[in-house]
Design a protein around this motif. Structure first.
Motif, PDB file in Angstrom:
ATOM      1  N   ASN A  21      -9.272  -7.803  71.598  1.00  0.00           N
ATOM      2  CA  ASN A  21     -10.306  -8.387  70.620  1.00  0.00           C
ATOM      3  C   ASN A  21     -11.620  -7.834  71.213  1.00  0.00           C
ATOM      4  N   ASN A  22     -12.026  -7.557  72.459  1.00  0.00           N
ATOM      5  CA  ASN A  22     -13.156  -7.162  73.200  1.00  0.00           C
ATOM      6  C   ASN A  22     -13.152  -5.626  72.714  1.00  0.00           C
ATOM      7  N   MET A  23     -12.099  -4.959  72.879  1.00  0.00           N
ATOM      8  CA  MET A  23     -12.088  -3.433  72.518  1.00  0.00           C
ATOM      9  C   MET A  23     -12.389  -3.314  70.838  1.00  0.00           C
ATOM     10  N   CYS A  24     -11.778  -4.307  70.191  1.00  0.00           N
ATOM     11  CA  CYS A  24     -12.126  -3.942  68.639  1.00  0.00           C
ATOM     12  C   CYS A  24     -13.575  -4.213  68.349  1.00  0.00           C
ATOM     13  N   PHE A 491      -5.238  -6.578  61.817  1.00  0.00           N
ATOM     14  CA  PHE A 491      -6.458  -7.393  61.631  1.00  0.00           C
ATOM     15  C   PHE A 491      -7.106  -7.508  62.773  1.00  0.00           C
ATOM     16  N   CYS A 492      -8.366  -8.044  62.840  1.00  0.00           N
ATOM     17  CA  CYS A 492      -9.070  -8.294  63.917  1.00  0.00           C
ATOM     18  C   CYS A 492     -10.130  -8.975  63.761  1.00  0.00           C
ATOM     19  N   LYS A 520     -10.778  -5.361  54.081  1.00  0.00           N
ATOM     20  CA  LYS A 520     -11.077  -6.535  53.424  1.00  0.00           C
ATOM     21  C   LYS A 520     -11.483  -7.632  54.554  1.00  0.00           C
ATOM     22  N   VAL A 521     -12.846  -8.375  54.336  1.00  0.00           N
ATOM     23  CA  VAL A 521     -13.259  -9.232  55.344  1.00  0.00           C
ATOM     24  C   VAL A 521     -13.405 -10.650  54.876  1.00  0.00           C
ATOM     25  N   LYS A 522     -13.132 -11.468  55.634  1.00  0.00           N
ATOM     26  CA  LYS A 522     -13.362 -12.953  55.266  1.00  0.00           C
ATOM     27  C   LYS A 522     -13.653 -13.711  56.525  1.00  0.00           C
ATOM     28  N   ASN A 530     -15.669 -13.677  61.564  1.00  0.00           N
ATOM     29  CA  ASN A 530     -15.407 -12.324  60.655  1.00  0.00           C
ATOM     30  C   ASN A 530     -13.719 -12.043  60.937  1.00  0.00           C
ATOM     31  N   THR A 531     -12.948 -11.963  60.056  1.00  0.00           N
ATOM     32  CA  THR A 531     -11.798 -11.243  60.220  1.00  0.00           C
ATOM     33  C   THR A 531     -11.727 -10.149  59.172  1.00  0.00           C
ATOM     34  N   ALA A 532     -11.232  -8.863  59.881  1.00  0.00           N
ATOM     35  CA  ALA A 532     -11.394  -7.693  59.043  1.00  0.00           C
ATOM     36  C   ALA A 532      -9.848  -7.327  58.851  1.00  0.00           C
ATOM     37  N   PHE A 533      -9.567  -6.962  57.694  1.00  0.00           N
ATOM     38  CA  PHE A 533      -8.289  -6.465  57.378  1.00  0.00           C
ATOM     39  C   PHE A 533      -8.419  -4.992  56.874  1.00  0.00           C
TER      40      PHE A 533
END
Length: 538
Positions: A21-24, A491-492, A520-522, A530-533
């Protein structure tokens, strides 16, 4: 969302979720910075495209050629088959660049992003416009990696023809099957170019057989190689029974000679070419009734008397009908076979008026265009790629977006040349253009001249539907088909470094979603993040 995709490929083996997650987040921040700054690396131009001098051609020479002289094509293939190198040679031989770029050197025209040059792969599709022997060619170089297959999908949607590039030592590969199916879905006529004939292990017969067996296509052999591997030095033109040999002392491949095959000098090659030509004539005659009548009537006794022009016209019809695919060969890296490929593009692939688009009858010559890609530029803002199907587009005119039900104004109109653009006063049907000033238009939107024009087209579509007893709604018939977006599989989580940066993050994600429809972001209601797909590794 190119950086996200690259990141996913490079990081897929990381097991630590925290580190992941940090790298993302860091990669996302790098992607967001890209919205504010496009890194333009040095290229071996002596002048910008469009400037006249020292054989550099000008795109202003023919702004709006006759529609019969337009070719909208794409270059598609498995990764590392040589698409970008082939595109680079095409631009050089057509006179739009002064030097030959190389993927390994990071100085090609269409791979202009820093990430593309660093990795030596194509990540996003790039459009270039050039002229060849009186024809206007709008060419899109597409990615070959499976992770960027959406780029191929949305480009094939607006193209009239395609060139499928193959590694002659590998034949049909995994992603070749994918892009071939995409072309089948959009009913895009195509020709095949067997590249890397100079490579050790290259086999013309193996590559042709793989096309026949794996793609279930009927190859029409328009060329034969003169040698294979290190012995490759030219091609045989089967249609005209000639050989094309490139000067081994030429550094750029411009110097080649075309000679007729003679019994005295090339008995073996002449025999092979004659047999291949007779087989080609029989193949085309089986697929085209008009040509069959000609062959069986006037030239049944001797195929050698059949004019090359008659055969070429028949091959064009067969290619357009997609009952067979012409096959050519060469080596883009070694500068052999690219000029005949350009001739084949203009000769066998269709013009916009030869494609059957049912919806054109409803617009009666009024503007109808499809927005198929959006990019963000530091100076100009959103740049929207459009394929114009009918009518005319001018700067400083209002257009109506049917999907968004809104009216916008086109401030400027540009011809694309990778990351360089040339401003033009207008563009007619059949062309591909870049528009500046559209704030709400996204990928897949249908553009018309006005709301009243859309309503008039809707009424015509409704009447036509009633005649044919179609059950589609008016909107479905009126809108041009967009792009099918695959379901996200990656996702991340994304968060700004501080709450003060939250509005900037929201704006950047909104821009990225408009640029890449697979993203897609939600908002996660539990974490507030925020979660990005996106469709990486689909």
């Amino acid at each position: 969302m190119s950086n996200l995709r690259i990141f996913a490929v490079n990081q897929k083996k990381i097991s630590s979720l925290h580190y992941f997650n940090n790298m993302c987040s860091s990669k996302i921040r790098a992607s967001l910075k890209r919205l504010k700054l496009h890194v333009l690396l040095g290229r071996n131009y002596s002048s910008l495209p469009g400037l006249i001098g020292n054989d550099i051609k000008s795109l202003h020479s023919i702004i709006n050629p006759p529609i019969a002289k337009i070719r909208n094509i794409g270059i598609m293939a498995h990764i590392d088959a040589g698409k970008t190198t082939t595109t680079e040679r095409i631009l050089y031989y057509s006179g739009y660049t002064r030097s030959l770029g190389d993927v390994d050197d990071g100085d090609t025209v269409t791979d202009f992003m820093a990430q593309e040059r660093e990795r030596g792969i194509t990540i996003q599709s790039a459009a270039v416009t050039f002229d060849w022997k009186g024809y206007r060619i709008n060419l899109i170089d597409t990615p070959g990696h499976v992770d960027f297959t959406l780029e191929v999908e949305r480009c094939l949607r607006v193209l009239d023809g395609a060139v499928a590039v193959f590694d002659a030592s590998a034949g049909v590969e995994a992603q070749t099957l994918t892009v071939w199916r995409q072309a089948d879905k959009h009913k895009v006529p195509r020709i095949c170019f067997l590249n890397k004939m100079d490579k050790i292990g290259a086999s013309f017969n193996y590559a042709v057989e793989s096309i026949r067996e794996k793609l279930k296509a009927k190859p029409l052999l328009l060329q034969l190689p003169v040698g294979e591997g290190r012995a490759f030095k030219g091609v045989v033109d089967v249609v005209r029974t000639e050989k094309l040999l490139w000067n081994p002392n030429s550094d750029d491949g411009k110097d080649f000679e075309r000679k007729p095959l003679l019994e005295m000098s090339d008995p073996k090659l002449l025999k092979e070419a004659t047999e291949a030509r007779n087989a080609l004539i029989e193949q085309v005659a089986d697929l085209d009734d008009e040509f069959a009548d000609l062959v069986l009537g006037e030239f049944s006794e001797n195929f050698d008397l059949l004019p090359a022009e008659k055969l070429q016209t028949a091959i064009h019809r067969v290619t357009l009908a997609q009952t067979a695919v012409p096959v050519l060969c060469g080596s883009a890296l070694k500068n052999k076979g690219v000029q005949p490929l350009l001739d084949a593009i203009t000769m066998y692939l269709p013009s916009p008026e030869e494609r059957n688009y049912e919806f054109l009858q409803w617009y009666k010559g009024d503007l109808c265009a499809l927005a198929f890609k959006v990019l963000h530029d530091k100076q100009r803002g959103p740049l929207v790629f459009m394929r114009i199907y009918s009518g005319m587009l001018k700067p400083q005119t209002a257009i109506h977006n049917i999907n968004g039900n809104c009216t916008e104004r086109v401030s400027r109109l540009l011809l694309p040349f990778a990351d360089q653009h040339i401003e033009i006063p207008l563009l007619t049907a059949g062309n591909i253009a870049l528009t500046v000033g559209l704030k709400h238009t996204a990928t897949g939107d249908t553009i018309v001249s006005s709301r009243s024009s859309a309503l008039a087209a809707s009424r015509r579509a409704k009447r036509e539907g009633e005649k044919k007893q179609k059950e589609n709604s008016e909107a479905e018939r009126l809108l041009l088909a967009g792009v099918e977006i695959p379901e996200p599989v990656f996702f991340c989580t994304i968060e700004p470094p501080s709450m003060a940066k939250q509005p900037d993050l929201d704006h950047a994600l909104k821009c990225l979603q408009r640029e890449d429809p697979s993203l897609k972001v939600k908002l996660d209601p539990d974490s507030g993040q925020n979660t990005a797909f996106c469709e990486i590794l689909k």
